[in-house]
Design an enzyme around this catalytic site. Structure first.
Site, PDB file in Angstrom:
ATOM      1  N   ARG A 139      11.953  -8.699 -29.575  1.00 59.17           N
ATOM      2  CA  ARG A 139      10.591  -9.158 -29.225  1.00 59.17           C
ATOM      3  C   ARG A 139       9.878  -9.755 -30.446  1.00 59.17           C
ATOM      4  O   ARG A 139       8.679  -9.528 -30.651  1.00 59.17           O
ATOM      5  CB  ARG A 139       9.747  -8.021 -28.638  1.00 59.17           C
ATOM      6  CG  ARG A 139      10.265  -7.481 -27.338  1.00 59.17           C
ATOM      7  CD  ARG A 139      10.207  -8.530 -26.223  1.00 59.17           C
ATOM      8  NE  ARG A 139      10.413  -7.898 -24.933  1.00 59.17           N
ATOM      9  CZ  ARG A 139      11.597  -7.676 -24.370  1.00 59.17           C
ATOM     10  NH1 ARG A 139      12.705  -8.060 -24.991  1.00 59.17           N
ATOM     11  NH2 ARG A 139      11.687  -7.107 -23.201  1.00 59.17           N
ATOM     12  N   SER A 191       5.551  -5.132 -20.313  1.00 56.44           N
ATOM     13  CA  SER A 191       5.611  -3.938 -21.166  1.00 56.44           C
ATOM     14  C   SER A 191       4.492  -4.028 -22.190  1.00 56.44           C
ATOM     15  O   SER A 191       4.363  -5.039 -22.875  1.00 56.44           O
ATOM     16  CB  SER A 191       6.930  -3.872 -21.921  1.00 56.44           C
ATOM     17  OG  SER A 191       8.005  -3.790 -21.041  1.00 56.44           O
ATOM     18  N   GLU A 236       2.991  -4.832 -27.622  1.00 57.38           N
ATOM     19  CA  GLU A 236       3.755  -6.076 -27.500  1.00 57.38           C
ATOM     20  C   GLU A 236       2.835  -7.291 -27.355  1.00 57.38           C
ATOM     21  O   GLU A 236       3.058  -8.307 -28.012  1.00 57.38           O
ATOM     22  CB  GLU A 236       4.698  -5.971 -26.294  1.00 57.38           C
ATOM     23  CG  GLU A 236       6.002  -6.689 -26.500  1.00 57.38           C
ATOM     24  CD  GLU A 236       6.757  -6.852 -25.205  1.00 57.38           C
ATOM     25  OE1 GLU A 236       6.531  -7.875 -24.524  1.00 57.38           O
ATOM     26  OE2 GLU A 236       7.567  -5.979 -24.876  1.00 57.38           O
TER      27      GLU A 236
END
Ligand code: EPU
Length: 354
Positions: free
Chosen positions: A164, A250, A350
């Site tokens: 990520r 998420s 995130e």
């Protein structure tokens, strides 16, 4: 170039949070970016590149100049004995690209079906799901330097992809994971992304949810279309559709710990979901940690922890009574504190908080 003032962003962020862009430019061609760079009042403003708005939390009106990426087009750029090379403009929907490539008979992106957001955002956080990450199919991208207006291309190594993570998530004075080059956050607008889809296609089925589908259906050699259908079904069962319940996927990254830290947690919580990584560290399921702290369904104002997947924060007030970015962040901070107090692990958000 079309510049708008006080532009409402509620339908341009998947949480559905109400906020305005004080100034916004619709980027429909590279010339629009060059016009911004040449514009006396706009060129020196801080800038926020907005794609599908699926990975941001808006905590107030947006003061940086918003560059809303609306570049369109998908094409096959090259076919060799070994692979199809496909190019998509940054403003295309990621899921539509996945569908289009499969319809053409070019498999490879199926495990990443239904990830919300745009093609241009996909390399920024190296999106991934069910055992495949963008970097596994990535060839190169084109971007425009927001200081000079010049175009440039980056290959995978130059993007410095990590879990990520990429060069686009780090500021200009901050080297990104594994790379000595400086970050490009806020410095560049991704305009096109190219993907290499190998003709020697092999299904990626190692993920537990997909193994379960194989066992349930008895299909051991699924086609790419079958995997696409399974991934869509799995996601629909446990992740909220942002068109129905606002969310940004998420909310935290899955943390990594040392084997010693993991052993310590297992001694106290034998059921902790963990995956050994190639580098010897261990990834923990953040959703499990949050769930174990009892957060499913908990709320702060109209921000809530999704009741089927604790890693996802949702807007439970819908369009008419949406949560605020402040409520989302208060909830996120309370979760971080409780996971830290119980497990000694700091969860990292995130989405980009604006
Ligand atoms: N779990 C719980 N309780 C929960 C949530 C999860 O016990 O409330 C457990 C699950 O049972 C499972 C484990 O935690 O054993 C992992 O959960 P899941 O399979 O749902 O995957 P994840 O690690 O939570 C990651 C990605 C998702 C991606 C899925 C599938 C991150 C931060 N998230 O989620 O990506 O779709 O794997 O590959 O890496 C996103 O980034 O926005 C995203 C949705």
């Amino acid at each position: 170039m079309l510049v708008e003032s006080n532009y409402p962003l509620q339908t341009h962020n998947t949480f559905g949070i109400v906020a305005k862009a004080l100034q916004l430019v619709h980027v429909r061609s590279e010339a629009d970016v060059q016009a911004v760079v040449a514009h006396a009042q706009l060129r020196d403003l801080p800038k926020l590149v907005l794609g599908g708005g699926s990975n941001i939390v808006l905590t107030g009106d947006v003061k940086p100049l918003v560059l809303k990426v609306e570049l369109k087009g998908m094409r096959l750029v090259e076919e060799t004995d070994k692979a199809w090379m496909v190019e998509a403009a940054a403003g295309e929907s990621w899921h539509e690209l996945v569908q289009w490539t499969l319809a053409q008979g070019w498999p490879g992106l199926e495990n990443m079906a239904l990830i919300p957001g745009s093609v241009g955002a996909s390399p920024v956080q190296n999106i991934g799901a069910y055992g495949v990450e963008l970097q596994d199919r990535f060839e190169s991208l084109d971007a425009i330097d927001l200081r000079t207006g010049h175009s440039f291309s980056l290959d995978a190594a130059q993007c410095a992809f990590g879990y990520r993570d990429s060069v686009f998530k780090h500021g200009p004075n901050q080297a990104s994971g594994g790379s000595r080059s400086m970050g490009l956050a806020g410095q560049a607008l991704i305009s096109r992304v190219r993907f290499r889809l190998p003709k020697a296609w092999k299904p990626v089925l190692g993920y537990a949810d997909l193994e379960r589908k194989m066992a349930e259906t008895g299909i051991t050699q699924p086609s790419a279309q079958q995997i696409f259908d399974w991934v869509c079904a799995i996601r629909r069962a446990k992740l909220p559709d942002p068109a129905v319940i606002g969310n940004a996927g998420s909310f935290f990254k899955n943390p990594t710990v040392t084997p010693e830290q993991c052993a310590d947690i297992i001694a106290r919580d034998p059921k902790v979901v963990h995956y050994p990584l190639d580098d010897g560290s261990i990834k923990l399921a953040a959703g499990w940690l949050i769930d174990a702290c009892g957060w499913k369904g908990k709320t702060v104002g109209n921000a809530a922890v999704y009741d089927k997947q604790a890693l996802v924060l949702v807007n439970k007030g819908g369009r008419d009574h949406p949560c605020t970015g402040g409520e989302v962040m208060t909830l996120a901070k309370a979760i971080q504190t409780s996971v830290y107090e119980r497990f000694g692990i700091r969860l990292e958000p995130e989405p980009v908080v604006v």
